[in-house]
Scaffold this motif. Sequence first.
Motif, PDB file in Angstrom:
ATOM      1  N   GLY A 129       0.835  -1.203   0.000  1.00 36.17           N
ATOM      2  CA  GLY A 129       0.000   0.000   0.000  1.00 36.17           C
ATOM      3  C   GLY A 129       0.858   1.237   0.000  1.00 36.17           C
ATOM      4  N   PRO A 130       0.276   2.366   0.386  1.00 36.25           N
ATOM      5  CA  PRO A 130       1.053   3.614   0.411  1.00 36.25           C
ATOM      6  C   PRO A 130       2.100   3.568   1.512  1.00 36.25           C
ATOM      7  CG  PRO A 130      -1.104   3.937   1.413  1.00 36.25           C
ATOM      8  CD  PRO A 130      -1.114   2.560   0.818  1.00 36.25           C
ATOM      9  N   LEU A 131       3.175   4.319   1.306  1.00 38.32           N
ATOM     10  CA  LEU A 131       4.216   4.436   2.319  1.00 38.32           C
ATOM     11  C   LEU A 131       3.641   5.141   3.536  1.00 38.32           C
ATOM     12  CD1 LEU A 131       7.262   4.027   2.916  1.00 38.32           C
ATOM     13  CD2 LEU A 131       7.604   6.354   2.086  1.00 38.32           C
ATOM     14  N   GLY A 132       3.876   4.557   4.727  1.00 36.28           N
ATOM     15  CA  GLY A 132       3.318   5.181   5.929  1.00 36.28           C
ATOM     16  C   GLY A 132       4.268   5.038   7.088  1.00 36.28           C
ATOM     17  N   GLY A 133       3.713   4.963   8.296  1.00 34.20           N
ATOM     18  CA  GLY A 133       4.518   4.736   9.485  1.00 34.20           C
ATOM     19  C   GLY A 133       5.502   5.854   9.784  1.00 34.20           C
ATOM     20  N   LEU A 134       6.529   5.477  10.556  1.00 34.36           N
ATOM     21  CA  LEU A 134       7.533   6.445  10.984  1.00 34.36           C
ATOM     22  C   LEU A 134       8.235   7.103   9.801  1.00 34.36           C
ATOM     23  CD1 LEU A 134       9.122   7.752  13.283  1.00 34.36           C
ATOM     24  CD2 LEU A 134      10.660   5.779  13.250  1.00 34.36           C
ATOM     25  N   VAL A 135       8.519   6.292   8.758  1.00 36.28           N
ATOM     26  CA  VAL A 135       9.210   6.845   7.587  1.00 36.28           C
ATOM     27  C   VAL A 135       8.379   7.958   6.959  1.00 36.28           C
ATOM     28  CG1 VAL A 135      10.047   6.316   5.265  1.00 36.28           C
ATOM     29  CG2 VAL A 135      10.524   4.747   7.151  1.00 36.28           C
ATOM     30  N   ALA A 136       7.075   7.746   6.843  1.00 37.19           N
ATOM     31  CA  ALA A 136       6.209   8.772   6.254  1.00 37.19           C
ATOM     32  C   ALA A 136       6.175  10.015   7.141  1.00 37.19           C
ATOM     33  CB  ALA A 136       4.803   8.232   6.055  1.00 37.19           C
ATOM     34  N   THR A 137       6.122   9.775   8.462  1.00 33.03           N
ATOM     35  CA  THR A 137       6.141  10.902   9.402  1.00 33.03           C
ATOM     36  C   THR A 137       7.393  11.745   9.205  1.00 33.03           C
ATOM     37  OG1 THR A 137       4.792   9.844  11.110  1.00 33.03           O
ATOM     38  CG2 THR A 137       6.365  11.493  11.854  1.00 33.03           C
ATOM     39  N   LEU A 138       8.543  11.041   9.109  1.00 30.86           N
ATOM     40  CA  LEU A 138       9.801  11.773   8.969  1.00 30.86           C
ATOM     41  C   LEU A 138       9.879  12.486   7.615  1.00 30.86           C
ATOM     42  CD1 LEU A 138      12.340   9.346  10.683  1.00 30.86           C
ATOM     43  CD2 LEU A 138      11.360  11.479  11.567  1.00 30.86           C
ATOM     44  N   ILE A 139       9.420  11.799   6.555  1.00 29.32           N
ATOM     45  CA  ILE A 139       9.444  12.430   5.229  1.00 29.32           C
ATOM     46  C   ILE A 139       8.563  13.677   5.231  1.00 29.32           C
ATOM     47  CG2 ILE A 139       8.719  12.151   2.816  1.00 29.32           C
ATOM     48  CD1 ILE A 139       9.637   9.256   2.971  1.00 29.32           C
ATOM     49  N   LEU A 140       7.379  13.548   5.816  1.00 27.69           N
ATOM     50  CA  LEU A 140       6.452  14.681   5.871  1.00 27.69           C
ATOM     51  C   LEU A 140       7.061  15.844   6.665  1.00 27.69           C
ATOM     52  CD1 LEU A 140       3.639  15.748   5.196  1.00 27.69           C
ATOM     53  CD2 LEU A 140       2.758  14.610   7.248  1.00 27.69           C
ATOM     54  N   SER A 141       7.685  15.514   7.803  1.00 25.53           N
ATOM     55  CA  SER A 141       8.286  16.561   8.635  1.00 25.53           C
ATOM     56  C   SER A 141       9.429  17.259   7.916  1.00 25.53           C
ATOM     57  CB  SER A 141       8.822  15.975   9.936  1.00 25.53           C
ATOM     58  OG  SER A 141       7.863  15.185  10.553  1.00 25.53           O
ATOM     59  N   VAL A 142      10.317  16.459   7.337  1.00 28.89           N
ATOM     60  CA  VAL A 142      11.489  17.046   6.667  1.00 28.89           C
ATOM     61  C   VAL A 142      11.041  17.902   5.489  1.00 28.89           C
ATOM     62  CG1 VAL A 142      13.541  16.530   5.301  1.00 28.89           C
ATOM     63  CG2 VAL A 142      13.101  15.246   7.395  1.00 28.89           C
ATOM     64  N   LEU A 143      10.135  17.340   4.669  1.00 30.01           N
ATOM     65  CA  LEU A 143       9.657  18.103   3.503  1.00 30.01           C
ATOM     66  C   LEU A 143       9.019  19.417   3.950  1.00 30.01           C
ATOM     67  CD1 LEU A 143       7.966  15.688   0.930  1.00 30.01           C
ATOM     68  CD2 LEU A 143       9.950  17.186   0.611  1.00 30.01           C
ATOM     69  N   SER A 144       8.197  19.357   5.014  1.00 25.38           N
ATOM     70  CA  SER A 144       7.496  20.592   5.364  1.00 25.38           C
ATOM     71  C   SER A 144       8.450  21.631   5.935  1.00 25.38           C
ATOM     72  CB  SER A 144       6.302  20.349   6.293  1.00 25.38           C
ATOM     73  OG  SER A 144       6.614  19.414   7.260  1.00 25.38           O
ATOM     74  N   ILE A 145       9.440  21.205   6.734  1.00 24.91           N
ATOM     75  CA  ILE A 145      10.345  22.216   7.293  1.00 24.91           C
ATOM     76  C   ILE A 145      11.250  22.775   6.196  1.00 24.91           C
ATOM     77  CG2 ILE A 145      12.351  20.880   8.070  1.00 24.91           C
ATOM     78  CD1 ILE A 145      10.659  23.100  10.517  1.00 24.91           C
ATOM     79  N   VAL A 146      11.681  21.895   5.263  1.00 25.22           N
ATOM     80  CA  VAL A 146      12.557  22.361   4.180  1.00 25.22           C
ATOM     81  C   VAL A 146      11.810  23.345   3.275  1.00 25.22           C
ATOM     82  CG1 VAL A 146      13.686  21.602   2.042  1.00 25.22           C
ATOM     83  CG2 VAL A 146      14.116  20.392   4.174  1.00 25.22           C
ATOM     84  N   LEU A 147      10.553  23.020   2.963  1.00 24.86           N
ATOM     85  CA  LEU A 147       9.777  23.928   2.108  1.00 24.86           C
ATOM     86  C   LEU A 147       9.325  25.161   2.885  1.00 24.86           C
ATOM     87  CD1 LEU A 147       7.622  21.350   0.120  1.00 24.86           C
ATOM     88  CD2 LEU A 147       9.657  22.561  -0.654  1.00 24.86           C
ATOM     89  N   ALA A 148       9.103  24.988   4.195  1.00 24.63           N
ATOM     90  CA  ALA A 148       8.635  26.115   4.998  1.00 24.63           C
ATOM     91  C   ALA A 148       9.738  27.155   5.184  1.00 24.63           C
ATOM     92  CB  ALA A 148       8.144  25.640   6.363  1.00 24.63           C
ATOM     93  N   PHE A 149      10.997  26.711   5.094  1.00 18.90           N
ATOM     94  CA  PHE A 149      12.099  27.629   5.354  1.00 18.90           C
ATOM     95  C   PHE A 149      12.137  28.812   4.384  1.00 18.90           C
ATOM     96  CE2 PHE A 149      16.505  28.989   5.260  1.00 18.90           C
ATOM     97  CZ  PHE A 149      16.656  29.323   6.583  1.00 18.90           C
ATOM     98  N   PRO A 150      12.164  28.544   3.055  1.00 19.84           N
ATOM     99  CA  PRO A 150      12.133  29.707   2.147  1.00 19.84           C
ATOM    100  C   PRO A 150      10.856  30.532   2.301  1.00 19.84           C
ATOM    101  CG  PRO A 150      12.026  27.623   0.923  1.00 19.84           C
ATOM    102  CD  PRO A 150      12.359  27.288   2.333  1.00 19.84           C
ATOM    103  N   VAL A 151       9.730  29.857   2.567  1.00 22.72           N
ATOM    104  CA  VAL A 151       8.480  30.588   2.787  1.00 22.72           C
ATOM    105  C   VAL A 151       8.626  31.516   3.993  1.00 22.72           C
ATOM    106  CG1 VAL A 151       6.042  30.351   3.428  1.00 22.72           C
ATOM    107  CG2 VAL A 151       7.043  28.794   1.742  1.00 22.72           C
ATOM    108  N   GLY A 152       9.186  30.957   5.084  1.00 24.64           N
ATOM    109  CA  GLY A 152       9.388  31.742   6.296  1.00 24.64           C
ATOM    110  C   GLY A 152      10.315  32.918   6.057  1.00 24.64           C
ATOM    111  N   MET A 153      11.355  32.681   5.257  1.00 29.00           N
ATOM    112  CA  MET A 153      12.306  33.745   4.930  1.00 29.00           C
ATOM    113  C   MET A 153      11.604  34.889   4.202  1.00 29.00           C
ATOM    114  SD  MET A 153      15.882  33.779   4.811  1.00 29.00           S
ATOM    115  CE  MET A 153      16.766  32.632   3.797  1.00 29.00           C
ATOM    116  N   LEU A 154      10.783  34.531   3.198  1.00 33.93           N
ATOM    117  CA  LEU A 154      10.069  35.567   2.439  1.00 33.93           C
ATOM    118  C   LEU A 154       9.095  36.326   3.339  1.00 33.93           C
ATOM    119  CD1 LEU A 154       9.349  33.751  -0.957  1.00 33.93           C
ATOM    120  CD2 LEU A 154      11.046  35.532  -0.462  1.00 33.93           C
TER     121      LEU A 154
END
Lengths: 249, 243
Positions: A24-49
């Motif tokens: 099925g879809p990727l989930g669990g801890l790995v998905a949590t970490l991927i979601l967290s990393v992606l959101s903080i990495v993408l949020a950083f330039p947004v936060g800067m602007l």
Amino acid sequence: MLGDIVTIVRDNWLLLLVGQFPAGPLGGLVATLILSVLSIVLAFPVGMLIALARLSKSPFLLWPSTVLVYVARGVPLLMLIFWVYFAVPLLLGNRIPGFLAMLITLVIYEGCFLSEIIRGGIVALGRGQMEAARSLGHSYMGAMAWVILPQALYNMIPSILSQFVSTIKETTLGYVINVPELTFAANQINNQLLTQPFQVFFILAIIYFIVCWSLTRVAVLIERRISNKRSGRGGTVSEATVRALTAEP
Amino acid sequence: MITFEKVNKKYGDYQALTDINAEVKRGEVVVVCGPSGSGKSTLIRTVNRLEEINSGAIHFDGRNIQAPMGRRELNRLRSHIGFVFQSFNLFPHLSTLENITLSPIKINGVKREAAREKAMALLERVGLAHKADAYPGQLSGGQQQRVAIARALAMEPPAMLFDEPTSALDPEMVGEVLAVMKSLAAEGMTMMCVTHEMGFARDVADRVWFMDAGRILEMADPETFFRAPEHPRAQRFLSDLRH
């Protein structure tokens, strides 16, 4: 009871780690970490602007960015998640996956919080650095890029890590829009077992704790290194300021 | 080189500068002195538009700096005016050498190697070549201020402005900074210095401007100013200094 926990972990560790992947879809801890990393990495330039807009004198930049930050701070994250999840289909005409909705929400939400951290770091440097750079002939953006941000961002590394820890905890809310992450996996296990909710959610709490605690330790270590380095190098932000910025969990 | 014509500056209702008419000639060293709050720092900061004025005109090197100009032009203008701050304002995340080379490289497009060579020569000149790789936090106040002077000189400004360059220093470090300033003056640099160092004014200045309450009350050569100041306020100021 401890025996139950060991059994549950032994039977379900793969589900907790990666969800139903690869079936099925990727989930669990790995998905949590991927979601967290992606959101903080993408949020950083947004936060800067947003931070730069909030420091700008132009009302066209200042007002919308200020409103955005106040809304993000004044509305529970769960509301924002519902807005994105239910509003985007109205705008686009078709539904978006829970993971994407959660990612968009977190990027906006974390972007606003990071912007306040970044803005604080810039303001804490004081006027002297900007004046010195401008008097040498640097443009505003040049001064930001070469003088202000390198110092401010370096000082902010511990705060940004703390924000990352918060983000990991916030991904649990993805559960309400069926994002297959760690909490979702735990709930699946609970639904199969039916009789051992305490044990299942105890395991869940332990996993979150280990991940977040380790990252907090890293933040503390980095913070110590920065203040050591600064006492040798004479920074512009006092240690007290850094501590105040990182006081948040 | 620098002329002020009927310059007025207000902060709200407070009149910080009133009808300033003055000129710093090419190659001249002018010392601006006066009690604190008299408008000295405000005046010197108007020259590179760190402070905007409300009326009047300021010319620098033949250009009206108040004329409408784009941001780029203003940045270019500022890069031609060396400015030294009371609080040094070195960039603490950069080494001494990088502090000096940053602006020539980023603003004037000087090649890295050429900028480094130039910076080393400047450090040599302020006696700090051995500190090229040190960070500002590792330097004493006097050393930091000498690096700040070298950093300003790296942009090859035709004139240098000093805003109380020794006020934040421990007494034993004042001399080393003044020595650098003296050597600059001896080379014919046009200089405008806000300072309380009356010894420096006496030895180096061509003119002394005495300010109080936002006005220039007296302009004289240092000899006359220190021996026989005309204005009663200046007399009082000088006698206070002697005590």
